[in-house]
Design a protein around this motif. Structure first.
Motif, mmCIF file in Angstrom:
data_model
loop_
_atom_site.group_PDB
_atom_site.id
_atom_site.type_symbol
_atom_site.label_atom_id
_atom_site.label_comp_id
_atom_site.label_asym_id
_atom_site.label_seq_id
_atom_site.Cartn_x
_atom_site.Cartn_y
_atom_site.Cartn_z
ATOM 1 N N UNK A 466 -3.660 8.648 1.970
ATOM 2 C CA UNK A 466 -4.884 8.330 2.213
ATOM 3 C C UNK A 466 -5.071 6.605 1.852
ATOM 4 N N UNK A 467 -3.366 5.776 1.508
ATOM 5 C CA UNK A 467 -3.152 4.557 1.643
ATOM 6 C C UNK A 467 -2.705 4.380 2.652
ATOM 7 N N UNK A 472 -3.433 1.309 7.698
ATOM 8 C CA UNK A 472 -3.434 0.986 9.432
ATOM 9 C C UNK A 472 -4.228 2.738 10.022
ATOM 10 N N UNK A 473 -5.283 3.111 9.545
ATOM 11 C CA UNK A 473 -6.038 4.085 9.708
ATOM 12 C C UNK A 473 -7.909 3.059 9.727
ATOM 13 N N UNK A 474 -8.352 4.536 9.504
ATOM 14 C CA UNK A 474 -9.810 3.966 9.904
ATOM 15 C C UNK A 474 -10.821 2.949 8.945
ATOM 16 N N UNK A 475 -10.168 2.842 7.870
ATOM 17 C CA UNK A 475 -10.395 2.452 6.799
ATOM 18 C C UNK A 475 -9.987 1.062 6.741
ATOM 19 N N UNK A 487 -5.486 -1.809 -2.093
ATOM 20 C CA UNK A 487 -6.298 -0.308 -2.347
ATOM 21 C C UNK A 487 -5.142 0.206 -1.515
ATOM 22 N N UNK A 488 -4.488 -0.442 -0.096
ATOM 23 C CA UNK A 488 -3.078 0.907 0.151
ATOM 24 C C UNK A 488 -1.631 -0.034 -0.897
ATOM 25 N N UNK A 489 -1.403 -1.009 -0.660
ATOM 26 C CA UNK A 489 -0.514 -1.178 -1.553
ATOM 27 C C UNK A 489 -0.309 -0.480 -3.189
ATOM 28 N N UNK A 490 -1.564 -0.352 -4.096
ATOM 29 C CA UNK A 490 -1.880 0.039 -5.207
ATOM 30 C C UNK A 490 -1.168 1.692 -4.793
ATOM 31 N N UNK A 507 5.276 1.994 4.258
ATOM 32 C CA UNK A 507 3.872 1.346 3.726
ATOM 33 C C UNK A 507 3.913 0.065 2.952
ATOM 34 N N UNK A 508 5.010 0.439 2.226
ATOM 35 C CA UNK A 508 5.149 -1.024 1.226
ATOM 36 C C UNK A 508 6.248 -1.936 1.923
#
Length: 580
Positions: A466-467, A472-475, A487-490, A507-508
């Protein structure tokens, strides 16, 4: 004898609907049965092709089939009819056949509009199509050109099967004078069919045929038979998956109308996947009244990462009209429990339905806030032959069957409903999507996961997936989604609280790179590589970080083990150039 099975392209371009680009499973089932009986078969997918007619003609010229069969939806019917004309222009002796939902429910339209069409197969097509090609091969007169062939031995009470008149130039009217043709009963034992995966490569699977639901916008009940549901065994189904994994497939789309309708069978499938230690992921479709904690946990441990639910509307009144009489509380509970088990819950919404108003759309938006879906797909309601809504519309004189003779892909409900118009429905769709995308970050940030150690690695995987959508995705690309990086980092950080996860580390680390905090990235990546030393992406990320610090010699050490991969070559060359 050779047969070419074709998936035509839809009339309107598909930009985001991946399912519309996939070959229908029915073609693979038919193809496998034909191959098992000694026929040569090729499957041609025209849906993703830039020049579909040129591709079709080239395939026919090269393969020289005796029979060309088209899988026809209402959305691709015009390409199918154009395909018949193209095939007949190349060789008038090639036998052309239509099958699929549109052919099942609009057979008379096709005989009227498509003079080169020879046969139509209605309903379940495997055995009746095999009968047809056997008859053609043996030059028997079992079937006359212009025939409608009934698969599934259905009692099609609304219309009679037909054949062309004796000169084979004009179709009969579809009323008096038409005679029935040979039928084939429903296949009671689906396991008796050969494995399509033994002959073809694909990702879409189906455990069952039929659906217990009564959705009035869906043609499945009439196509398979109301209340009739048949299943593959768990062993047959997982055997199919195994065959596909040997072809390199690791992710699957299970396309049953309601995958979880038989709890016992779903649990058996999941246990079979685990017993065979299959490292796969998959997604399915279900209903909010057919999931519970036991099913969700078992599915997640077996690799399920997403379940799609048809919510349709936040108005209980509209849901009842559409044949989805669920209470809001049932919907909210299903979405919360699905997410809690580390499975992404995706919502299908329909707008522009009978009785749709600004108030009902507001009800949908409010329901979205309570459901907290992590993905949403919304559609304008359209009506097709074979659905209860369409039949009722014809009886009321709201729509004429001749409307399908026009070159349109579908008929939106708002075009026949005097209380709705295009601008109004367009605004409804915008409001609905804004209600989801504007809050997507909050839904993701407030996920509550079950505290179950068995699921900790799954939770880490779920959160990092989800992150990545936010980073890097749709959101990450969607203009109405906010707080993407936060949100991604969380989510990445939460993932690592449950278990080491390569995607979360990556990701981080990329976030640290973006902030040019290369030392933090190196420190994190060293920990990551302690757990996942052979992960290519983590090694590439470490090398890029070192390259940014000018340490090309060390970077090469992380790159050279992956020198055979194309995405690594240019980094290796860049390092060597700098070192020389």
């Amino acid at each position: 004898m050779k047969i070419l099975l074709v998936n035509p392209v839809c009339l309107d371009a598909r930009l985001t609907d991946g399912d519309a680009l996939a070959v229908p499973m029915g073609l693979f089932y038919i193809g496998a049965l034909l191959k098992e009986n000694g026929f040569g078969v090729e499957v041609l997918n025209l849906a993703p092709v830039e020049k579909p007619m040129d591709t079709l003609c080239a395939a026919v010229s090269k393969y020289q089939p005796a029979v060309v069969g088209f899988s026809v939806l209402h959305a691709n019917r015009h390409a199918a009819m154009d395909g018949v004309a193209a095939v007949k222009a190349l060789n008038p002796d090639i036998v052309t056949v239509f099958g699929g939902p549109a052919a099942t429910f609009s057979w008379d339209l096709f005989f009227k509009q498509c003079p080169g069409l020879d046969f139509i197969v209605r309903g379940e097509g495997e055995r009746i199509f095999l009968q047809l090609v056997r008859s053609l091969k043996e030059k028997k007169a079992t079937f006359k050109r212009g025939s409608v062939l009934n698969g599934g031995d259905r009692q099609w009470s609304a219309i009679l099967p037909s054949h062309r008149s004796p000169n084979e130039k004009e179709p009969c009217s579809g009323h008096e004078g038409c005679r029935s043709n040979l039928s084939e009963p429903l296949i009671s034992d689906l396991d008796s069919l050969p494995h399509p995966a033994a002959y073809f490569d694909f990702q879409h699977l189906s455990l069952s045929r039929g659906c217990p639901g009564k959705c009035r916008f869906c043609g499945s009940p009439d196509f398979w038979g109301k209340g009739k549901v048949r299943f593959h065994s768990a062993k047959w189904f997982v055997d199919e998956i195994v065959l596909l994994t040997k072809k390199g497939r690791t992710h699957f789309f299970i396309s049953d109308d309601t995958f979880t309708m038989s709890k016992k069978r779903v649990l058996a499938v999941c246990h079979e996947i685990q017993k065979r230690e299959l490292n796969i992921t998959w997604q399915a479709i279900s209903r909010v009244d057919f999931v519970d904690d036991e099913i969700l946990k078992t599915m997640r441990l077996a690799g399920c990462i997403q379940i799609s639910f048809g919510v349709e509307s936040g108005s209980e009144k509209i849901r009842k009209v559409l044949g989805k009489p669920f209470k809001n509380e049932k919907i909210i509970h299903a979405f919360q429990r699905t997410a809690a088990h580390g499975i992404l819950p995706r919502a299908y919404f329909i707008y522009g339905s009978p009785g749709e108003t600004k108030k009902s759309i507001e009800q949908s938006v409010r329901l979205i806030q309570k459901m907290k879906p992590l993905s949403m797909v919304s559609y304008i309601l359209v009506i097709f032959p074979g659905t209860a809504l369409y039949d009722a519309s014809v009886k009321k004189g709201m729509i004429s069957p001749e409307a399908w003779e026009k070159k349109v892909e579908d008929i939106p409900w708002f075009e026949v409903d005097p209380d709705l118009d295009f601008d109004q429905v367009k605004a409804f769709g915008h409001q609905l999507r804004k209600g989801f995308y504007g809050k997507a970050h909050r839904f993701a940030q407030k996920i509550e996961l079950v505290d179950d150690p068995d699921l900790y690695p799954c939770h880490a995987d779920f959160l990092s997936r989800l992150a990545m959508t936010f980073s890097h995705g749709e959101y990450a690309r969607h203009p109405e989604v906010i707080q993407q990086e936060k949100t991604a980092n969380l989510l990445y950080q939460r993932a690592l609280e449950y278990a080491p996860d390569a995607r979360a580390y990556l990701g981080l680390a990329m976030t640290h790179q973006k902030q040019r905090d290369f030392q933090s990235a190196i420190s994190l990546l060293k920990t990551a590589l302690d757990h996942f030393s052979t992960d290519r992406q983590l090694n590439i990320c470490m090398a890029i970080t070192l390259m940014n610090l000018g340490d090309f010699k060390s970077a090469l050490q992380y790159l050279e083990p992956f020198s055979s991969h194309g995405d690594v070559t240019h980094y290796i060359e860049a390092c060597r150039q700098r070192l020389n």
